[in-house]
Design an enzyme around this catalytic site. Sequence first.
Site, PDB file in Angstrom:
ATOM      1  CD  GLN A   1      -1.220   1.605   4.759  1.00 12.95           C
ATOM      2  OE1 GLN A   1      -1.774   0.797   3.753  1.00 12.95           O
ATOM      3  NE2 GLN A   1      -0.288   2.224   4.251  1.00 12.95           N
TER       4      GLN A   1
ATOM      5  CG  ASP B   1       8.156  -4.654   4.172  1.00 14.83           C
ATOM      6  OD1 ASP B   1       7.647  -3.478   4.570  1.00 14.83           O
ATOM      7  OD2 ASP B   1       7.930  -5.520   3.610  1.00 14.83           O
ATOM      8  CD  GLU B   2       3.556  -3.867   4.875  1.00 13.45           C
ATOM      9  OE1 GLU B   2       2.998  -3.104   5.731  1.00 13.45           O
ATOM     10  OE2 GLU B   2       3.044  -3.671   3.836  1.00 13.45           O
TER      11      GLU B   2
ATOM     12  CE  LYS C   1       5.608  -1.078   2.915  1.00 15.46           C
ATOM     13  NZ  LYS C   1       6.121  -2.242   2.196  1.00 15.46           N
ATOM     14  CB  THR C   2       8.997  -1.668  -1.760  1.00 15.30           C
ATOM     15  OG1 THR C   2       7.662  -2.387  -0.972  1.00 15.30           O
ATOM     16  CG2 THR C   2       9.895  -2.988  -2.145  1.00 15.30           C
TER      17      THR C   2
ATOM     18  NE  ARG D   1      -5.084   0.572   0.177  1.00 15.64           N
ATOM     19  CZ  ARG D   1      -3.627   0.627   0.095  1.00 15.64           C
ATOM     20  NH1 ARG D   1      -2.962   0.175  -0.889  1.00 15.64           N
ATOM     21  NH2 ARG D   1      -3.337   1.660   1.065  1.00 15.64           N
TER      22      ARG D   1
END
Length: 670
Positions: free
Chosen positions: A270, A239-240, A48-49, A616
Site C-alpha cells: 500500500q 505507524d504506516e 494494524k491499529t 477497499r
Amino acid sequence: MARAYTLKASASPGVARDFSAELNEQQLAAVTSPPGAALVIAGAGSGKTRALTYRVAYLLGQGVPARSILLLTFTNKAAREMLERVRALVPGVAEGVWGGTFHSVGNRILRRHAEHIGFRQGFTIMDREDQESLIASILAREGLTTTDRRFPKAEVLADIHSYAINTGSPARRVLVEKYPYFLPLEDEIERVRRLYEGRKREANAMDFDDLLSKTLELFLTHEEVAAEYQKQFRHVLVDEYQDTNHIQAELVECLARRHGNILVVGDDAQSIYSWRGANYENILQFPKRHPDAQIYKIETNYRSVPEILSLANASILENENQFPKNLAASRPSRSVRPAIVCLETNLQQAEFIAQRVRELQDQGIGLHEMAVLYRAHYHSMDVQLEFTRRGIPFTITSGLRFFEQAHIKDVAAFLKFAMNPRDEVAFKRMVRMLPGIGGKTAENLWSQTAATLAGEPEFQRLQSLKVPAKSAKAWSQFLHTLADLAPASGPLPPAAMMEAVLFAVYDDYMKAEFANYDARREDLMTLIGFAGQFESTEEFLSQLALLGGVEATDALAGDLNSEKILLSTLHQAKGLEWKVVFLIWLADGMFPTARSLESPGAIEEERRLFYVGLTRCEDELYLTYPEFRLNAGYGDNFQRPSRFLSELPENLLENWEIDLQESSDDKEPF
C-alpha cells in the site's frame, strides 16, 4: 566519575491482560515481540491499529515507563485514537506516552532547543498560506514576477522546495524529474530558496517541513541533544512506515540508535505516495539496515469476502519488489465473484454505474455504503454528469466538483467573455492571470472597458486600454487570443475555443501557477472532449453553469438528511471501506497512467494503487472500462483494457455482457 546503575523494570500492577484471548496468533506474535528491531507487515484490513495499540499496552505491562515510549503516526486523528485505545486497555499507566505525528513530535523537541539551530524560543509555525505569502513577497522584492519568462508562482516554488527537503534530493534533480520546464530558471529558484530561509530566521518562524528537517539538523549538529532523546526513548514505534520519506526515516533511525528497540508497522503493498516524497525503499530496506530484525506478517483480513481477497492477492503477486503475503479472509464466502464490465463508451460506463447504484439501493444497500473510485479526478466527470441527471446525491473527497475547480473556471472565463464582452466577472478573472495585473489594475481596466462599450461591443476597442508596461507583451497576446475566439465570421465552437486558449495563454500560466500542472492539463483535455458534443458555446456554458452552480448543488443536496454516494480518487480512499465499490476507467493510459508505462518502478506503484482499490471493498466489486473514449480532446480514442485486468485469473472474475435498450425515456434533460 559517575557510576552507571540500571534500574530493572517491573510490571505495572493492574495491567496484566490475556492478550492471547484478544488477538489472533499473528497479531499476538507481533505485539509480544522481544526487544530489538521488528518489522510488522500488516495487510489491508488485518487490524494494524489494534496490533500497535496492544504493543504499547504490552510494553507498559512489562514495566516500560510511559515517557520512554514514542509512537509516531501520520495523522493527529490516528495518534489520538491509538492513545485513547491504549488508555482503555491499561487505565492509569498510559499517561506520558509520547504519541503524535512526526511533525508534532518535531515541534515538541524544537520548542526546547530552538536556540541550538539559530532560532529563538517562541518561534511561530507558518501554515501553507503563510509560506506562500512570504515567498510571494520575496518574488516581488526581487522583481522576479516581472521577467519576460513566466516565473513559477509561490505555490509551485513551495512545492519544489518541500519535495527537495523531504526526499533529500538536490533542487536540480527535482527540477529535472518533476519541473523540467523551469530548468532555465534554476539559479533564480535557488536564490529564492536561500532568501526564503533567511527571511524565516529573521521572522523567527518555521514552516511544516522545518519541523522535520530542523529536528534532524538539531540531532546531527548537537550530539548531546540527540543523546538525551536516544536515552529517553527505549521503544520507538512507527505507524504506516511504508509512507515515510527520507527525513522521517532518518529521524526514526537516529532516535532508536541507543536502545535499538524499533518496531515499524506498514504494508509495502500500500505504498502509493512517492509523488509527495514517500520513499518505498524505507520499508523494503529495513531488514538490511537491521540484519537481526524480526519480521512478522499479519495476513488475516477482517474486511473483505474471500472472492475479493483472492483477486487482490493475485494482482499484487505481479510486483517483483515486495514482501510476499497472502491475505486470508475471516469472513465466509458470498459465492458472488467480482464483476468485470466492458462498456462501449465512457458515457455508457457512467450510465451503467448510475443504473446499478439505483438497483443496489432497491436491494437495501445505502448510498453511503457505496463508492466510485478512480485514478485521477477527471475520470469522474462523466459519472458526475450522469448522477446529476438522475438525481443521485453524491459527494467528492477531492473537494470541489470538477466544474467548480479554478482551472476549469479560468478557461471558461475566456469563452464567457468571447460570447459576452460585457461580462465583468469573466473579464477581471482573465486579466488577473496576466503578469503585473492585480485586483486594482483589473478594476481600472474594466472601468476603461465599460466606457468604450457604448453601442455594439467590439474586441478591437480593447486595443485602446492602457495597461502597465510590464504587462504589455502578455496583453498583446491576450488580445490576439480573444480575436481568434470570435472572428468576424462568427465564434468558434466551444472545443476549438478551449484549445486556442490552452495553446496561446493558459498552458504556460498553469505551469507557473499550479504544482499539479499535469493533472490540471488532463482535466482540461477531458473538458475539451466534453465540449466537442456541443456546437453552440452558449449551450456548453449553460451546461457548465448548471453542473457547477446553484441549480446543480440544490438538485444534489435534496433533503439535508439524505445520504450520498462517495466519489473519490484512490489515493484519498486509502484507509476507508465500503460494501460496494465501483473501480472505473481501468484502461491502459488511464490506469495505469500513460506516464507510468515508461518506468517499471512506476508501474509497480500503480499496481499497488490498484491493490488498494480492490481491498477497499467488503462485499461487491465492479471493475469497469470503456472501449472508446468519446471526444477525448483529439477525437474518439480506442481504449485497451488495463494490464492489471489481464493479469487477473479469469476464474476469479465474472464477465458482464451489456445489452442496450433502445428507449432512453428514463433520462431527463437539464
